[in-house]
Write an enzyme that holds these catalytic residues in place. Structure first.
Site, PDB file in Angstrom:
ATOM      1  N   SER A 177     -63.568 -46.096  39.166  1.00 18.42           N
ATOM      2  CA  SER A 177     -63.343 -44.888  39.589  1.00 18.42           C
ATOM      3  C   SER A 177     -62.068 -44.561  40.367  1.00 18.42           C
ATOM      4  CB  SER A 177     -64.331 -44.275  40.779  1.00 18.42           C
ATOM      5  OG  SER A 177     -64.019 -43.147  41.557  1.00 18.42           O
TER       6      SER A 177
ATOM      7  N   ASP B 107     -64.091 -38.639  39.545  1.00 18.51           N
ATOM      8  CA  ASP B 107     -64.586 -38.015  40.346  1.00 18.51           C
ATOM      9  C   ASP B 107     -64.277 -36.805  41.041  1.00 18.51           C
ATOM     10  OD1 ASP B 107     -66.057 -41.114  41.657  1.00 18.51           O
ATOM     11  OD2 ASP B 107     -66.996 -39.486  41.032  1.00 18.51           O
TER      12      ASP B 107
ATOM     13  N   HIS C 145     -67.060 -36.657  36.436  1.00 22.36           N
ATOM     14  CA  HIS C 145     -68.333 -36.617  37.279  1.00 22.36           C
ATOM     15  C   HIS C 145     -68.110 -35.327  38.155  1.00 22.36           C
ATOM     16  CE1 HIS C 145     -70.663 -38.403  40.731  1.00 22.36           C
ATOM     17  NE2 HIS C 145     -71.531 -37.114  40.292  1.00 22.36           N
TER      18      HIS C 145
ATOM     19  N   MET D 231     -64.502 -33.151  43.015  1.00 21.15           N
ATOM     20  CA  MET D 231     -65.214 -32.575  44.385  1.00 21.15           C
ATOM     21  C   MET D 231     -64.827 -31.332  44.629  1.00 21.15           C
ATOM     22  SD  MET D 231     -65.362 -36.220  46.155  1.00 21.15           S
ATOM     23  CE  MET D 231     -66.099 -37.536  45.442  1.00 21.15           C
TER      24      MET D 231
ATOM     25  N   ASP E  18     -73.171 -45.269  40.598  1.00 16.24           N
ATOM     26  CA  ASP E  18     -72.218 -44.907  41.254  1.00 16.24           C
ATOM     27  C   ASP E  18     -72.216 -44.888  42.880  1.00 16.24           C
ATOM     28  OD1 ASP E  18     -70.044 -41.944  40.775  1.00 16.24           O
ATOM     29  OD2 ASP E  18     -70.136 -43.730  42.201  1.00 16.24           O
TER      30      ASP E  18
ATOM     31  N   MET F 239     -68.906 -33.076  40.864  1.00 14.47           N
ATOM     32  CA  MET F 239     -69.567 -32.797  42.053  1.00 14.47           C
ATOM     33  C   MET F 239     -69.275 -31.372  42.385  1.00 14.47           C
ATOM     34  SD  MET F 239     -69.310 -36.482  43.424  1.00 14.47           S
ATOM     35  CE  MET F 239     -68.016 -36.992  42.715  1.00 14.47           C
TER      36      MET F 239
ATOM     37  N   HIS G 190     -63.517 -43.358  35.214  1.00  8.76           N
ATOM     38  CA  HIS G 190     -64.598 -42.557  35.879  1.00  8.76           C
ATOM     39  C   HIS G 190     -63.602 -41.604  37.004  1.00  8.76           C
ATOM     40  CE1 HIS G 190     -68.471 -41.154  37.392  1.00  8.76           C
ATOM     41  NE2 HIS G 190     -68.033 -41.270  38.564  1.00  8.76           N
TER      42      HIS G 190
ATOM     43  N   MET H  50     -76.736 -41.771  42.037  1.00  8.96           N
ATOM     44  CA  MET H  50     -76.139 -41.815  42.858  1.00  8.96           C
ATOM     45  C   MET H  50     -76.629 -42.817  43.831  1.00  8.96           C
ATOM     46  SD  MET H  50     -73.300 -40.208  42.215  1.00  8.96           S
ATOM     47  CE  MET H  50     -72.501 -40.581  43.635  1.00  8.96           C
TER      48      MET H  50
HETATM   49  C1  DX5 Z   1     -68.840 -40.539  45.956  1.00  6.45           C
HETATM   50  C2  DX5 Z   1     -68.080 -41.257  44.881  1.00  6.45           C
HETATM   51  C3  DX5 Z   1     -68.168 -42.823  44.888  1.00  6.45           C
HETATM   52  C4  DX5 Z   1     -67.008 -43.174  44.085  1.00  6.45           C
HETATM   53  C5  DX5 Z   1     -67.190 -44.902  44.088  1.00  6.45           C
HETATM   54  O1  DX5 Z   1     -69.037 -39.287  45.649  1.00  6.45           O
HETATM   55  O2  DX5 Z   1     -68.619 -40.792  43.472  1.00  6.45           O
HETATM   56  O3  DX5 Z   1     -69.133 -43.233  44.745  1.00  6.45           O
HETATM   57  O4  DX5 Z   1     -67.074 -42.967  42.788  1.00  6.45           O
HETATM   58  O5  DX5 Z   1     -67.096 -45.121  45.451  1.00  6.45           O
HETATM   59  P1  DX5 Z   1     -67.161 -46.800  45.630  1.00  6.45           P
HETATM   60  O6  DX5 Z   1     -67.175 -47.765  44.538  1.00  6.45           O
HETATM   61  O7  DX5 Z   1     -65.794 -46.904  46.420  1.00  6.45           O
HETATM   62  O8  DX5 Z   1     -68.257 -46.770  46.519  1.00  6.45           O
HETATM   63 ZN    ZN Z   2     -68.698 -40.550  40.502  1.00  3.80          ZN
END
Ligand code: DX5
Ligand code: ZN
Length: 232
Positions: free
Chosen positions: A22, A49, A80, A51, A189, A82, A47, A151
């Site tokens: 990620s 992320d 992804h 937000m 994740d 969110m 990946h 998650m």
């Molecule tokens: C949460 C993120 C995290 C990220 C991975 O919203 O989606 O889960 O991808 O984070 P680590 O691997 O550092 O927990």
């Molecule tokens: Zn993610």
């Protein structure tokens, strides 16, 4: 319109253990170099992320960042979202170079329509569940998805502790997928590292997202990725 260069996750074997670093945990001042290093280190997928500060209490990155790093890796970009209203941003992330887009089953709007919108661009589709959302919420959408993302932390921040109570849900979704007979990836994740990688794989996950455990040790990407893949 399908783009022949696109690499949907349906092009990857959903029975193989795949590693998706990620970029949330990468060096945002050198993202291109980190994405390139992740590919060189043996990653299968990148990946991303995204937000919005509304669906989750954090802001991360937008389509411009995806466009900026697109040229640094030939790996599939697994985006992804969110976001509370993901349908508003599908076209922008597709145009930026997304190969796969996952939305949250808890997001606003017609989930099936948004999944159809993603698929119409030739991208593979995914649905993600917050830790508190039951696996049963997926039932109406199984024919529209190529991936389910469980998650294993509350979405919003990297570096959180793994929520072991999600292992039961992972196993339940593994059975759901196997009964469906459809080639659906089971992705996890949040808090995925050497110790938890083994547990989620045993529960039935095949696609492991990892941020902190992969990017935190500069120059040790390849070892970190290999350790996740081979965790027994
Ligand atoms: C949460 C993120 C995290 C990220 C991975 O919203 O989606 O889960 O991808 O984070 P680590 O691997 O550092 O927990
Ligand atoms: Zn993610």
């Amino acid at each position: 319109m399908a783009n022949p260069k696109r690499k949907p996750l349906t092009s990857l074997d959903c029975r193989k253990t795949l590693i998706a670093p990620s970029i949330l945990a990468a060096d945002f001042a050198n993202l291109g170099a980190d994405v390139k290093a992740a590919e060189a280190g043996g990653a299968d997928v990148i990946h991303v992320d995204v937000m919005d500060g509304h669906f989750v209490p954090n802001l991360s990155l937008g389509p411009g960042i995806v466009k900026a790093i697109r040229g640094y890796s030939s790996l599939p970009f697994d985006v992804h979202l969110m976001l509370s209203q993901p349908s508003r941003y599908i076209d922008a992330f597709v145009d930026a170079g997304a190969d796969h887009i996952t939305i949250h089953v808890e997001s606003e709007g017609a989930v099936a329509c948004t999944l159809e919108q993603i698929r119409s661009h030739g991208c593979s589709t995914g649905l993600s569940l917050r830790p508190g959302t039951p696996a049963s919420s997926l039932a109406p959408y199984l024919n529209w998805i190529d991936l389910i993302l469980v998650m294993t932390v509350e979405p919003g921040f990297g570096g959180q502790s793994f929520m072991a109570e999600q292992l039961e849900k992972i196993a339940e979704i593994r059975s759901l997928i196997d009964r469906s007979g459809r080639p659906i990836h089971l992705e996890v994740d949040g808090g995925i590292a050497r110790d938890t990688a083994m547990r989620v794989r045993k529960a039935g996950a095949n696609l492991l997202v990892a941020g902190s455990s992969v990017f935190r040790e500069k120059g040790k990407l390849a070892e970190a990725i290999s350790a996740l893949r081979s965790a027994q």
